[in-house]
Design a protein around this motif. Structure first.
Motif, PDB file in Angstrom:
ATOM      1  N   ASP A  25       0.848  -1.182   0.000  1.00  0.00           N
ATOM      2  CA  ASP A  25       0.000   0.000   0.000  1.00  0.00           C
ATOM      3  C   ASP A  25       0.895   1.247   0.000  1.00  0.00           C
ATOM      4  OD1 ASP A  25      -1.734   2.063   0.494  1.00  0.00           O
ATOM      5  OD2 ASP A  25      -2.392   1.335   2.450  1.00  0.00           O
ATOM      6  N   THR A  27       0.152   4.402  -0.147  1.00  0.00           N
ATOM      7  CA  THR A  27      -0.283   5.522   0.681  1.00  0.00           C
ATOM      8  C   THR A  27       0.201   5.362   2.123  1.00  0.00           C
ATOM      9  OG1 THR A  27      -2.266   5.531  -0.668  1.00  0.00           O
ATOM     10  CG2 THR A  27      -2.281   6.947   1.272  1.00  0.00           C
ATOM     11  N   ARG A  28       0.058   4.144   2.652  1.00  0.00           N
ATOM     12  CA  ARG A  28       0.403   3.914   4.053  1.00  0.00           C
ATOM     13  C   ARG A  28       1.811   3.346   4.215  1.00  0.00           C
ATOM     14  NH1 ARG A  28      -4.571   2.618   2.750  1.00  0.00           N
ATOM     15  NH2 ARG A  28      -6.348   3.461   3.899  1.00  0.00           N
ATOM     16  N   VAL A  30       2.861   0.256   3.814  1.00  0.00           N
ATOM     17  CA  VAL A  30       2.882  -1.052   4.497  1.00  0.00           C
ATOM     18  C   VAL A  30       2.371  -2.124   3.529  1.00  0.00           C
ATOM     19  CG1 VAL A  30       2.532  -0.278   6.883  1.00  0.00           C
ATOM     20  CG2 VAL A  30       0.535  -0.697   5.433  1.00  0.00           C
ATOM     21  N   VAL A  32      -0.137  -5.118   2.862  1.00  0.00           N
ATOM     22  CA  VAL A  32      -1.459  -5.494   3.371  1.00  0.00           C
ATOM     23  C   VAL A  32      -1.951  -6.738   2.635  1.00  0.00           C
ATOM     24  CG1 VAL A  32      -2.198  -3.187   4.095  1.00  0.00           C
ATOM     25  CG2 VAL A  32      -2.585  -3.900   1.728  1.00  0.00           C
TER      26      VAL A  32
ATOM     27  N   LEU B  21      -3.124  -0.843  11.243  1.00  0.00           N
ATOM     28  CA  LEU B  21      -2.313   0.116  10.502  1.00  0.00           C
ATOM     29  C   LEU B  21      -1.814   1.229  11.415  1.00  0.00           C
ATOM     30  CD1 LEU B  21      -4.333   0.241   7.185  1.00  0.00           C
ATOM     31  CD2 LEU B  21      -2.307  -1.073   7.696  1.00  0.00           C
ATOM     32  N   SER B  26       0.849   4.523  10.895  1.00  0.00           N
ATOM     33  CA  SER B  26       0.274   5.297   9.804  1.00  0.00           C
ATOM     34  C   SER B  26      -0.013   6.679  10.361  1.00  0.00           C
ATOM     35  CB  SER B  26      -1.010   4.651   9.267  1.00  0.00           C
ATOM     36  OG  SER B  26      -2.123   5.092   9.996  1.00  0.00           O
ATOM     37  N   ILE B  33      -6.652   7.330   6.996  1.00  0.00           N
ATOM     38  CA  ILE B  33      -6.914   7.154   5.585  1.00  0.00           C
ATOM     39  C   ILE B  33      -8.014   6.098   5.491  1.00  0.00           C
ATOM     40  CG2 ILE B  33      -5.858   6.471   3.409  1.00  0.00           C
ATOM     41  CD1 ILE B  33      -3.094   7.012   4.926  1.00  0.00           C
ATOM     42  N   GLY B  81      -6.261   6.843  -0.905  1.00  0.00           N
ATOM     43  CA  GLY B  81      -5.702   5.717  -0.145  1.00  0.00           C
ATOM     44  C   GLY B  81      -6.709   4.617   0.150  1.00  0.00           C
ATOM     45  N   LEU B  83      -8.618   1.241  -0.194  1.00  0.00           N
ATOM     46  CA  LEU B  83      -8.115  -0.043  -0.692  1.00  0.00           C
ATOM     47  C   LEU B  83      -9.208  -0.920  -1.292  1.00  0.00           C
ATOM     48  CD1 LEU B  83      -5.816  -0.899   2.354  1.00  0.00           C
ATOM     49  CD2 LEU B  83      -5.062  -0.113   0.106  1.00  0.00           C
TER      50      LEU B  83
END
Lengths: 102, 401
Positions: A25, A27-28, A30, A32, B21, B26, B33, B81, B83
């Motif tokens: 990911d 954006t973060r 990390v 996932v 997260l 994060s 996000i 962001g 998912l």
């Protein structure tokens, strides 16, 4: 039911099912696992093992590879990897490549 | 090595990916996000379920976002962001552009889930969706056999179509979740529904007790289970979860009115998820429009979705814990459940900032518990079917179907 409810052993050739996607990911920043109604955050070692789960490679091959890379006792790696994969399989995030019909 | 996966920590709260997260540093503080978005593509639906989660005021077809508008929305979601996207409705397969939308979602990198009644699906349509990259299919069932199921759905021959669509799903090797919405008039079928899910080779079963908003609130007296039914349900689910480990994953949604602690609704207001209505309103949850006095922004406004998520008044009103009055304000659980559900607090107390009466600490808890018991014992089994005309009351000879 072929491919599910698997018992992980060194001869297993596990892979992630269609509904579980391992993704980085951006954006973060990390890794996932995306699954129905769930987002899981596997740690670095789990990510490394999961990236090897392509349905072709056996667990034995993965263990060999990891044991060589980390210069660690093969038996300990094997126990840990099988326990982790079995846990994921029990939760439905890992399946076995279907047997090719002859 | 059970701790090799932090995933182990999410087992207790499977929907709370954000917690995981956040542990991984994060940027999330009072909000982060967003993880997932529920895209209500349309409110049109061939079914008339009396517990429908859509608002009583349904969006008309003419107001629905266009294909291009939805595509732009999805591209924005990825930039923000997000998912996962859940295509829902109404009935999402009533949209002729569904395959195109799923393909676009896949192209921009979203995990796609289809939440469907399945009665409009054909095998060809499902195959096209699979080719477009669909990750997961969730089919709703109203019972385990046609008599109960079709009376609840208000549509003849719907049960057999669902069974057929579930089989096609598995034939195409698409992952399948069976979603069973449970209430007083079908809870006696729970064991058979679990077996049905096993027989259909579903990967996952959601046993979801009705949540009382919108249409379900109007039908509460006809749907509310008895406390004995709920005790039996918990027993059946726990037994099945143990027996079917590795075969069928079962998620269980408990009914609020008989709870002791409120649910962490939406994982906290404006914290992990949001909803986009057929006409493009960006909502903290699918029932948020029931709270009068809140203004919701649209994707058709001049604001980006990111701006709406971060700055809009509606999202910030109940974020975090600052807005809370007592008993939530000083409660040790305030960051565990965020005071429960704002829509339920509004529906039952008239003020959305009050503690959700599902909580034993709410002064109204005892009252709603009694209300549930009284309604469950009242014997009013007549449904008000969901439709665009404000609902149609079930008659003796006609079950809407």
């Amino acid at each position: 039911m072929a491919g599910r409810n698997i018992s992980v052993s060194e001869t297993s050739r596990p892979k992630l099912p269609r509904h579980a996607k391992l993704r980085f990911d951006e954006t973060r920043q990390v890794w996932v696992i995306l699954a129905p109604e769930r987002v899981l955050a596997p740690d670095e070692i789990a990510v490394e093992v999961l990236q090897l789960c392509d349905g072709e490679r056996s667990v034995a091959d993965m263990v060999d590879q990891l044991a060589a890379k980390y210069a660690a006792p093969r038996e300990a790696i094997s126990t840990d990897v099988i326990a982790m994969l079995q846990d994921l399989a029990d939760k439905g995030f890992l399946i076995e490549e279907r047997e090719k019909t002859p | 090595m059970s701790d090799i996966l932090t995933e182990g920590k999410t087992a207790a709260a499977p929907n709370d990916g954000l917690t995981v997260l956040e542990q991984r540093r994060s940027t999330a503080t009072s909000y982060g996000i967003p993880l997932a978005v529920l895209a209500e593509l349309t409110h049109r639906c061939p079914l008339q379920c009396p517990y429908c989660s859509n608002p009583v005021e349904l969006d008309r077809a003419g107001n629905e976002l266009t294909t291009e508008e939805w595509k732009k929305v999805m591209t924005e979601l990825v930039e923000l962001g997000v998912l996962q996207i859940h295509f829902s409705g109404g009935e999402p397969t009533a949209r002729k552009d569904l395959v195109e939308l799923v393909r676009h979602a896949s192209d921009v990198g979203l995990y796609t889930n289809l939440i469907t009644s399945a009665v409009l699906l054909t095998k060809e349509k499902l195959a096209a969706l699979a080719d477009a990259g669909l990750c997961h299919v969730q089919i709703s069932f109203q019972g385990n056999e046609p008599v109960v199921a079709e009376r609840v759905a208000g549509l003849k021959n719907s049960h057999e179509k669902k069974i057929q669509a579930a089989r096609w799903t598995r034939e195409l090797e698409l992952p399948l979740t069976v979603n069973a919405v449970m209430h007083r008039q079908n809870l006696h079928q729970l064991s058979d529904i679990i077996q049905m899910a096993v027989d259909l080779e579903a990967d996952r079963l959601e046993v979801a007790n009705v949540q009382y908003y919108g249409w379900a609130l109007k039908n509460r007296a006809a749907l509310m289970p008895t406390i004995e039914q709920i005790e039996e349900t918990s027993r059946i689910v726990e037994e099945a979860q143990a027996r079917l480990k590795g075969v069928l994953a079962i998620d269980y949604v408990v009914p609020d009115y008989y709870a002791l602690r409120p649910k962490k609704c939406m994982g906290g207001w404006g914290r992990q998820f949001f909803n986009i209505s057929p006409a493009g309103k960006v909502l903290p949850c699918h029932a948020a429009e029931s709270i009068t006095g809140l203004q919701f922004e649209s994707v058709r406004s001049n604001h980006s979705i990111a701006w709406i998520w971060q700055n809009s008044e509606a999202f910030n009103r109940y974020r975090g814990t600052e807005w809370m009055p007592e008993p939530c304000k000083s409660c040790e659980f305030r960051e565990i459940d965020f005071g429960g559900c704002r829509c339920q607090a509004f529906a039952l107390t008239g003020d959305a900032s009050n503690t959700d009466p599902a909580c034993t600490l709410s002064p109204l808890h005892e009252k709603i518990f009694k209300l549930a018991e009284t309604e469950a014992a009242g014997g009013n089994n007549r449904f008000l079917y969901r439709n665009f005309a404000g609902g149609t009351l079930e008659t003796d000879g006609d079950h809407g179907a």
